[in-house]
Structures are given as structure tokens and as C-alpha cells.
Design a protein around this motif. Sequence first.
Motif, PDB file in Angstrom:
ATOM      1  N   HIS A  77      35.547  44.685  58.110  1.00 12.09           N
ATOM      2  CA  HIS A  77      35.264  43.264  57.862  1.00 12.09           C
ATOM      3  C   HIS A  77      33.799  42.899  58.064  1.00 12.09           C
ATOM      4  O   HIS A  77      33.490  41.841  58.608  1.00 12.09           O
ATOM      5  CB  HIS A  77      36.152  42.376  58.734  1.00 12.09           C
ATOM      6  N   GLN A  78      32.888  43.740  57.597  1.00 10.46           N
ATOM      7  CA  GLN A  78      31.466  43.459  57.831  1.00 10.46           C
ATOM      8  C   GLN A  78      31.006  42.158  57.174  1.00 10.46           C
ATOM      9  O   GLN A  78      30.167  41.456  57.718  1.00 10.46           O
ATOM     10  CB  GLN A  78      30.570  44.633  57.411  1.00 10.46           C
ATOM     11  N   GLU A  79      31.587  41.796  56.017  1.00  7.22           N
ATOM     12  CA  GLU A  79      31.201  40.537  55.367  1.00  7.22           C
ATOM     13  C   GLU A  79      31.599  39.342  56.222  1.00  7.22           C
ATOM     14  O   GLU A  79      30.829  38.403  56.411  1.00  7.22           O
ATOM     15  CB  GLU A  79      31.859  40.397  53.989  1.00  7.22           C
TER      16      GLU A  79
ATOM     17  N   ALA B  73      24.064  38.777  52.335  1.00  2.63           N
ATOM     18  CA  ALA B  73      24.226  39.520  51.081  1.00  2.63           C
ATOM     19  C   ALA B  73      25.211  40.656  51.331  1.00  2.63           C
ATOM     20  O   ALA B  73      25.224  41.248  52.411  1.00  2.63           O
ATOM     21  CB  ALA B  73      22.885  40.075  50.621  1.00  2.63           C
ATOM     22  N   THR B  74      26.052  40.929  50.353  1.00  6.69           N
ATOM     23  CA  THR B  74      27.034  42.003  50.491  1.00  6.69           C
ATOM     24  C   THR B  74      26.899  42.981  49.339  1.00  6.69           C
ATOM     25  O   THR B  74      26.328  42.661  48.294  1.00  6.69           O
ATOM     26  CB  THR B  74      28.470  41.452  50.514  1.00  6.69           C
ATOM     27  N   GLY B  75      27.419  44.162  49.541  1.00  7.06           N
ATOM     28  CA  GLY B  75      27.395  45.180  48.500  1.00  7.06           C
ATOM     29  C   GLY B  75      27.040  46.530  49.082  1.00  7.06           C
ATOM     30  O   GLY B  75      26.831  46.688  50.282  1.00  7.06           O
TER      31      GLY B  75
ATOM     32  N   VAL C 288      22.102  44.147  60.018  1.00  2.00           N
ATOM     33  CA  VAL C 288      23.039  44.764  59.077  1.00  2.00           C
ATOM     34  C   VAL C 288      24.370  45.019  59.776  1.00  2.00           C
ATOM     35  O   VAL C 288      24.433  45.162  61.000  1.00  2.00           O
ATOM     36  CB  VAL C 288      22.484  46.082  58.487  1.00  2.00           C
ATOM     37  N   TRP C 289      25.416  45.055  58.979  1.00  4.25           N
ATOM     38  CA  TRP C 289      26.755  45.392  59.457  1.00  4.25           C
ATOM     39  C   TRP C 289      27.255  46.557  58.612  1.00  4.25           C
ATOM     40  O   TRP C 289      27.079  46.561  57.396  1.00  4.25           O
ATOM     41  CB  TRP C 289      27.704  44.200  59.308  1.00  4.25           C
ATOM     42  N   GLY C 290      27.867  47.533  59.245  1.00  7.53           N
ATOM     43  CA  GLY C 290      28.432  48.657  58.516  1.00  7.53           C
ATOM     44  C   GLY C 290      27.469  49.801  58.299  1.00  7.53           C
ATOM     45  O   GLY C 290      27.782  50.749  57.604  1.00  7.53           O
ATOM     46  N   ALA C 291      26.300  49.756  58.873  1.00  6.30           N
ATOM     47  CA  ALA C 291      25.349  50.862  58.817  1.00  6.30           C
ATOM     48  C   ALA C 291      24.622  50.897  60.157  1.00  6.30           C
ATOM     49  O   ALA C 291      24.303  49.843  60.686  1.00  6.30           O
ATOM     50  CB  ALA C 291      24.349  50.672  57.681  1.00  6.30           C
ATOM     51  N   PRO C 292      24.425  51.997  60.769  1.00  7.19           N
ATOM     52  CA  PRO C 292      24.699  53.345  60.290  1.00  7.19           C
ATOM     53  C   PRO C 292      26.164  53.779  60.439  1.00  7.19           C
ATOM     54  O   PRO C 292      26.552  54.824  59.954  1.00  7.19           O
ATOM     55  CB  PRO C 292      23.795  54.216  61.148  1.00  7.19           C
TER      56      PRO C 292
END
Length: 86
Positions: A35-37, A74-76, A26-30
Motif C-alpha cells: 500500500h505504498q500509494e 506520484a505513483t508508478g 519514497v515508499w517501496g524502495a529499496p
Amino acid sequence: FERASAIVMNHGGVIDKFIGDCVMAVWGAPTVIDHQELRGGLCGVQLIEETQREPLCGSFAKAGEKLTIRVGVATGEVLAGNMGSR
């Protein structure tokens, strides 16, 4: 998994788990990152390119096989963190 894990982490990803021969990241968590996508997509491209490099490519070729992988991005919005019982 060592080479794949390094590629994920070099793109700012966090490995969530290994499922059989799958690496889920995962990108952007935690922690929120920019620009995680894009980071996830570039990581996927590099993972695919890595299968065509030596010694990995040659090892499979000697066995009469061609190594191929699939990458999904997957993004969102997600709900991430410790969930469940109190």
C-alpha cells in the motif's frame, strides 16, 4: 525537518533527500512494502495537518504569517538503486 521526517518514517517512507525546504521521500524502495500509494497519501495529509498544530502554527501567527505547504504524490514504476559508472 525533524517533525516532517518522523511523519514520513512513521508511514513507512524513506527520505531520499532534502532540497532547500523540501523533503523528498519514497515508499517501496529499496524494499517493497504494501500500500505504498496509500501510505504516501496519508503521510501528505498528516504533513499538512501538522502545519496547523502548535507550536508551529502559533510561531508563524506571531510573526503575522500563515504557514502553508504543498504536497505532491506520484505513483508508478521506478528504477531505483545505485546507477552510473561501473
